[in-house]
Design an enzyme around this catalytic site. Structure first.
Site, PDB file in Angstrom:
ATOM      1  N   TRP A  80       0.822  -1.207   0.000  1.00 15.25           N
ATOM      2  CA  TRP A  80       0.000   0.000   0.000  1.00 15.25           C
ATOM      3  C   TRP A  80       0.866   1.271   0.000  1.00 15.25           C
ATOM      4  O   TRP A  80       0.474   2.301   0.544  1.00 15.25           O
ATOM      5  CB  TRP A  80      -0.977   0.002   1.184  1.00 15.25           C
ATOM      6  CG  TRP A  80      -1.888  -1.180   1.165  1.00 15.25           C
ATOM      7  CD1 TRP A  80      -1.705  -2.354   1.787  1.00 15.25           C
ATOM      8  CD2 TRP A  80      -3.117  -1.300   0.436  1.00 15.25           C
ATOM      9  NE1 TRP A  80      -2.744  -3.227   1.505  1.00 15.25           N
ATOM     10  CE2 TRP A  80      -3.629  -2.599   0.671  1.00 15.25           C
ATOM     11  CE3 TRP A  80      -3.841  -0.432  -0.395  1.00 15.25           C
ATOM     12  CZ2 TRP A  80      -4.808  -3.062   0.122  1.00 15.25           C
ATOM     13  CZ3 TRP A  80      -5.028  -0.902  -0.938  1.00 15.25           C
ATOM     14  CH2 TRP A  80      -5.505  -2.197  -0.681  1.00 15.25           C
ATOM     15  N   ASP A 325     -34.206   3.172 -12.750  1.00 15.47           N
ATOM     16  CA  ASP A 325     -34.702   3.745 -11.500  1.00 15.47           C
ATOM     17  C   ASP A 325     -34.684   5.267 -11.557  1.00 15.47           C
ATOM     18  O   ASP A 325     -33.796   5.874 -12.163  1.00 15.47           O
ATOM     19  CB  ASP A 325     -33.827   3.266 -10.340  1.00 15.47           C
ATOM     20  CG  ASP A 325     -34.306   3.817  -9.007  1.00 15.47           C
ATOM     21  OD1 ASP A 325     -35.386   3.405  -8.562  1.00 15.47           O
ATOM     22  OD2 ASP A 325     -33.612   4.679  -8.434  1.00 15.47           O
ATOM     23  N   GLU A 379     -39.150   3.579 -14.427  1.00 18.09           N
ATOM     24  CA  GLU A 379     -39.841   3.842 -13.171  1.00 18.09           C
ATOM     25  C   GLU A 379     -40.118   5.347 -13.152  1.00 18.09           C
ATOM     26  O   GLU A 379     -39.254   6.150 -12.833  1.00 18.09           O
ATOM     27  CB  GLU A 379     -38.962   3.431 -11.985  1.00 18.09           C
ATOM     28  CG  GLU A 379     -39.696   3.500 -10.665  1.00 18.09           C
ATOM     29  CD  GLU A 379     -38.947   4.268  -9.584  1.00 18.09           C
ATOM     30  OE1 GLU A 379     -39.383   4.210  -8.427  1.00 18.09           O
ATOM     31  OE2 GLU A 379     -37.964   4.961  -9.891  1.00 18.09           O
TER      32      GLU A 379
END
EC number: 2.4.1.18
Length: 669
Positions: A80, A325, A379
């Site tokens: 890291w 959506d 929707e």
């Protein structure tokens, strides 16, 4: 001058014909700008360029971050740390690239980006990552290398539905009975046979793209190209879809391009240090009701991201379409919040976001270029004209819109009216009220009504008695009323459906518990984030009556290909008696909503014909009293001479419905 078809179909739209023409011209212009003479399919190839993949030389990582000044790849493979050999290089137009040797990374490695910009730095999950996982202890998200030695091999070809969609709305994580998160594999093994047996031909999967908060139901997406690791691996999702295709079922997914979660590490929020990379600046870029960011659909790079996302799910996972959506939120600058939309002038105002209109036109065009038989569902609650009309007619090109007013209507009359006040004429109107040039997905209730804070139909009808009186050996008038109406409401909704029908998993048998995902307010419990299938299979309980009725109802819809017949022909609605009758194809539906009165020899005016009963809500297998003889052949009878009006004489018990099928009939002259 010839009118465009959408105006020919509805002359009230004539004042707005210029708007439809403008939408068409704008979408064509945007397509030319985006593609440069190529096709939309070729344009939507970002997932083959951006993200992490391998080529003949080794690993390649590319990301778009125009405001970044430096970017490092960090992960388990380099402790890291920001090492020089893992620094991405700017290659122009805001794009960054890193090339690594074949042995630098391996399948399953965790990784992320360390992004620098003027005055700041932050860890980021790559926007195009195909797998992101959350550490169960720290809850920190990281990307994960998905490059198995043996990629998934598809076994089954599926060209799409050849019949009307009968949709089983599902959530993988809560599809099992145990209080935990369930998996793609468990859904494949346990749920697919259940759905197939129930007769549904389409599965709508919720919460597929990765989302940091499980309780968002998948509507606060963070990684748009990564199937949620909560439920398993990408290959396990592919196996689920592959098996559904083998069974002859289509699989569509909830596509959330209406907004994105604000999270910065595991989402797109301030990805390159700016708010405006993917989203609008200022108030336009924040959704006031959803605490989320709103995409900038006018930006070519954002359209490239979103259109590539569509193609990715269709190609890589072989989904058969999408339920979009939050369409209303996208269409209007004010997201449609608090608007009545009582006349056409309410739609065609400066409040319309033309960039979203163009997005929808091009998105639907792209979907059907990739998969001609794919399903796209909007929707949408405002009732925007042309939304689900063909693009060649002037519309936006969705195949269906959600009939969102139907469940609201059922809730309203259950809450506000006594049984004897139910207006059967209004019921028929509400169930059939949609634009004739559009198809709709009709449903009595969806997941919205099952969420904590709301109530399903069965809960509104039976309430606390669900906990005490659902055994067959416990007579209860409230329960008997609830079961009778539950069957009638669903039959009325399904038989009037405007092209497709939807049910949320568990609602078909009257699931007794609400949905409440783990959260601080419930002690992070999974107790209500599951479905208790065993009660629907227990012969001592009443739930299986509703399950069996739903299965037989769906079977009739499919066998008769009922929803492919657009005409629902009104026969009668006697408001005083509360009798409703209508015909669709060869089927006659007769409802007696009267809570007290049964009628013997009730006359339904018909052409000379004969019928037989094929479904009765009052049949014993569905918890009824078996008052309707299903072995009788019913003939219409003339009032006087043969040439006079003919009537079908039926026995209609209180609070029941019957479905009769017309049979061949030779008229006596």
């Amino acid at each position: 001058m010839d009118r465009i078809p959408i105006v020919q179909n509805d002359p009230w739209l004539e004042p707005f014909e210029g708007t439809f023409i403008e939408w068409k011209e704008l979408s064509e212009q945007k397509e030319r700008e985006l593609t440069g003479g190529r096709s939309l399919v070729d344009f939507a190839e970002g997932h083959h360029y951006f993200g992490l993949f391998r080529d003949e030389k080794g690993w390649v990582l590319r990301e778009w971050a125009p405001n970044a000044t430096r970017i490092f790849l960090i992960g388990a493979f380099n402790d890291w740390k920001e090492l020089p050999e893992f620094e991405l290089q700017s290659i122009g137009e805001g794009n960054w690239e890193l090339r690594l040797t074949p042995d630098a990374l391996k399948h399953g490695d965790l990784f992320a980006l360390s992004v620098y910009w003027e005055g700041g730095q932050g860890k980021r999950i790559p926007a195009w990552t195909r797998w992101a996982v959350q550490d169960p202890d720290s809850l920190i998200f990281n990307a994960k290398v998905w490059m198995p030695e043996n990629p998934y091999e598809w076994k089954n070809d599926f060209s799409g539905l050849t019949e009307a969609p009968l949709i089983y709305e599902s959530h993988v994580g809560m599809a099992g009975e145990e209080p935990r998160i369930h998996t793609y594999d468990e859904f494949r093994k346990n749920m697919l046979p259940r759905i197939k047996k129930a007769g549904y031909n389409t599965i709508q999967l919720m919460a597929v793209p990765e989302h940091p908060y499980y309780g968002s139901f998948g509507y606060h997406v963070s990684s748009f190209f990564a199937p949620s690791s909560r439920f398993g691996t990408p290959d396990e999702l592919k196996a689920l879809i592959d098996e559904a295709h083998r069974m002859g079922m289509a699989v569509i997914m909830d596509l959330v391009h209406s907004h994105a979660v604000k999270n910065e590490v595991e989402g797109l929020g301030r990805y390159d240090g700016t708010r405006y990379q993917f989203f609008h600046e200022g108030g336009r870029g924040e959704h006031p009701a959803w605490d989320s960011y709103c995409f900038n659909y006018g930006k070519p790079e954002v359209l490239h991201f979103l259109f590539s996302n569509i193609k990715y799910w269709l190609d890589e996972f072989r989904f058969d379409g999408f339920r979009f959506d939050g369409v209303t939120s996208m269409l209007y600058f004010d997201h449609g919040l608090g608007k009545a939309f009582s006349s056409y002038t309410d739609y065609f105002t400066p409040n319309i976001d033309y960039e979203a209109i163009v997005y929808f036109k091009l998105a639907n065009k792209l979907i059907h270029q990739i998969k001609p038989n794919a399903i796209s569902i909007a929707e949408e609650v405002s009732g925007m004209p042309g939304l689900a009309s063909p693009q060649e007619d002037g519309g936006l090109g969705f195949d269906f819109r959600m009939a969102m007013g139907v469940p609201d209507f059922w809730i309203k009359i259950i809450k506000e009216l006594k049984d004897e006040e139910w207006d059967v004429g209004r019921i028929f109107y509400e169930l059939t009220a949609h634009r004739q040039d559009e198809k709709v997905v009709s449903y009595a209730e969806s997941h919205d009504q099952a969420l904590v804070g709301d109530k399903t139909i069965i809960f509104r009808l039976i309430d606390k008695e669900m906990y005490f009186s659902m055994r067959k050996d416990q007579p209860n008038l409230t329960v008997e009323r609830g079961i009778a109406l539950h069957k009638m409401l669903r039959l009325a909704t399904a038989s009037c459906a405007g092209g497709a029908y939807l049910n949320f998993m568990g609602n078909e048998f009257g699931h007794p518990e609400w949905i409440d995902f783990p959260r601080e307010g419930n002690g992070w419990s999974y107790q209500h984030a599951r479905r208790i299938w065993s009660i629907a299979e227990d012969p001592e309980l009443r739930y299986h009556w509703l399950l069996d009725f739903d299965r037989d109802m769906i079977h009739i819809l499919r066998e008769e290909r009922l929803l492919e017949n657009p005409e629902v022909r009104w026969i009668t609605d006697n408001k005083a008696d509360q009798i409703l009758a209508f015909q669709r194809g060869d089927l006659l539906f007769v409802f007696n909503f009267n809570p007290d009165k049964s009628f013997e020899g009730y006359g339904i005016q018909m052409d000379p014909s004969k019928f037989r009963v094929i479904l009765s809500t009052d049949a014993h297998p569905y918890g009824g009293q078996n008052r309707i003889d299903q072995d009788i052949i019913y003939y219409t009878l003339p009032v006087s001479k043969l040439s006079s009006n003919h009537y079908l004489r039926l026995y209609l018990p209180a609070r029941t419905a019957v479905v009769l099928k017309k049979e061949s009939y030779k008229r006596i002259r």
